[in-house]
Design a protein around this motif. Sequence first.
Motif, short mmCIF file in Angstrom:
data_model
loop_
_atom_site.label_atom_id
_atom_site.label_comp_id
_atom_site.label_asym_id
_atom_site.label_seq_id
_atom_site.Cartn_x
_atom_site.Cartn_y
_atom_site.Cartn_z
N UNK A 124 0.84 -1.21 0.00
CA UNK A 124 0.00 0.00 0.00
C UNK A 124 0.87 1.26 0.00
N UNK A 125 0.33 2.33 -0.58
CA UNK A 125 0.92 3.66 -0.47
C UNK A 125 0.38 4.29 0.80
N UNK A 126 1.29 4.74 1.68
CA UNK A 126 0.91 5.21 3.01
C UNK A 126 1.43 6.63 3.22
N UNK A 127 0.59 7.47 3.82
CA UNK A 127 0.97 8.82 4.21
C UNK A 127 0.89 8.93 5.73
N UNK A 128 1.96 9.44 6.36
CA UNK A 128 1.99 9.67 7.80
C UNK A 128 2.15 11.16 8.03
N UNK A 129 1.10 11.79 8.52
CA UNK A 129 1.06 13.24 8.72
C UNK A 129 1.55 13.57 10.13
N UNK A 130 2.50 14.51 10.22
CA UNK A 130 3.10 14.82 11.52
C UNK A 130 3.94 13.67 12.01
N UNK A 194 -2.31 8.15 7.96
CA UNK A 194 -2.22 8.24 9.41
C UNK A 194 -2.12 9.71 9.82
N UNK A 195 -2.87 10.07 10.86
CA UNK A 195 -2.70 11.35 11.54
C UNK A 195 -2.71 11.04 13.02
N UNK A 196 -1.52 11.00 13.62
CA UNK A 196 -1.41 10.60 15.03
C UNK A 196 -0.76 11.73 15.82
N UNK A 197 -1.54 12.27 16.76
CA UNK A 197 -1.02 13.35 17.60
C UNK A 197 -0.97 14.69 16.90
N UNK A 198 -1.90 14.94 15.98
CA UNK A 198 -1.87 16.17 15.19
C UNK A 198 -3.15 16.98 15.35
#
Length: 325
Positions: A124-130, A194-198
């Motif tokens: 999969x193509x994954x984006x992790x924001x912050x 993913x947006x974790x802690x943002x």
Amino acid sequence: MTSNLFNYDDLAVNLTGRLQSVATKLSQNIAIDTKHGDFASWYAALQALPELTARSFELQKVLQIGEAGDINAEQKTLLREKLFALHPWRKGPIELFGIDINTEWRSDWKWDRVLPHLSSLKNRNVLDVGCGNGYYCWRMAGEGARLVLGVDSHLLFTMQYWAIRKYLPQPPVWVLPWALEDLPEDLQSFDTVFSMGVLYHRRSPFDHLLSLRSALRPGGQLVLETLVIEGETGKTLVPHRRYARMPNVWFLPSSDTLSQWLIKTGFKEPRLVDLNRTSPEEQRTTDWMTFESLSQALDPENPLETIEGYPAPLRAVFIAERPGG
């Protein structure tokens, strides 16, 4: 300052479809704040890292690169010195040639809570924001992701990422010194975002959720981890000045309220999969992050409240999908 400072050529080659618009932005410019007061020392530390070869690495169970026997005592001393010059280290832990970078966060604990609830990340193509220094990005690669792109506007964290990548060049992990808003609009390209802690750091949580949705392909999965409070639908805490000593906390909704926010911004079937009260064992001061941490942000007489009198940090993980696909 152009992208020549850090080499993203290999990333650009691997971008296809709508993601080629990211390659276009890369070729134009990556804004690096070389006027930052600590930039020169950070960059000098990166340049002085010893040339070493890791005979092995582990991304799935832990983040471990190389072994203590791969380097001699002199190399280990130099490596530790230059890595520490990139203090503070917040996300980890990371073991590098036998050096334990004991970070502020036991990020592996959060990952262990999140991982069982994910769709497979394989291919999969994954984006992790912050994404910080890319800790979770490496763990995502360990789960078989085809491409992991992390964005974080804090330059120090990008420096830390490049320090790790120097010894771990193979996995398809890239961290850009960008905010989510710096990505091209309406990418619709990532299978998982993913947006974790943002979210609680955003002045407009709805705009953040809409931006996350626009980055997802139809049918793609959102993983949202953020601070919440207890309470019924509609309840939201707007801290006065600071929350747990943090000045940039804007909105803390109840879990039911956040579920409604996700529906309002076009996600389907949002579900709360984990609720966890952060402990001083999970977020703490260490030799690699010597500033104040969670213990100093809690009321010493009542650890269920922050020093300001608000409910102590409670973190929720939501999973939702973009319709379609």
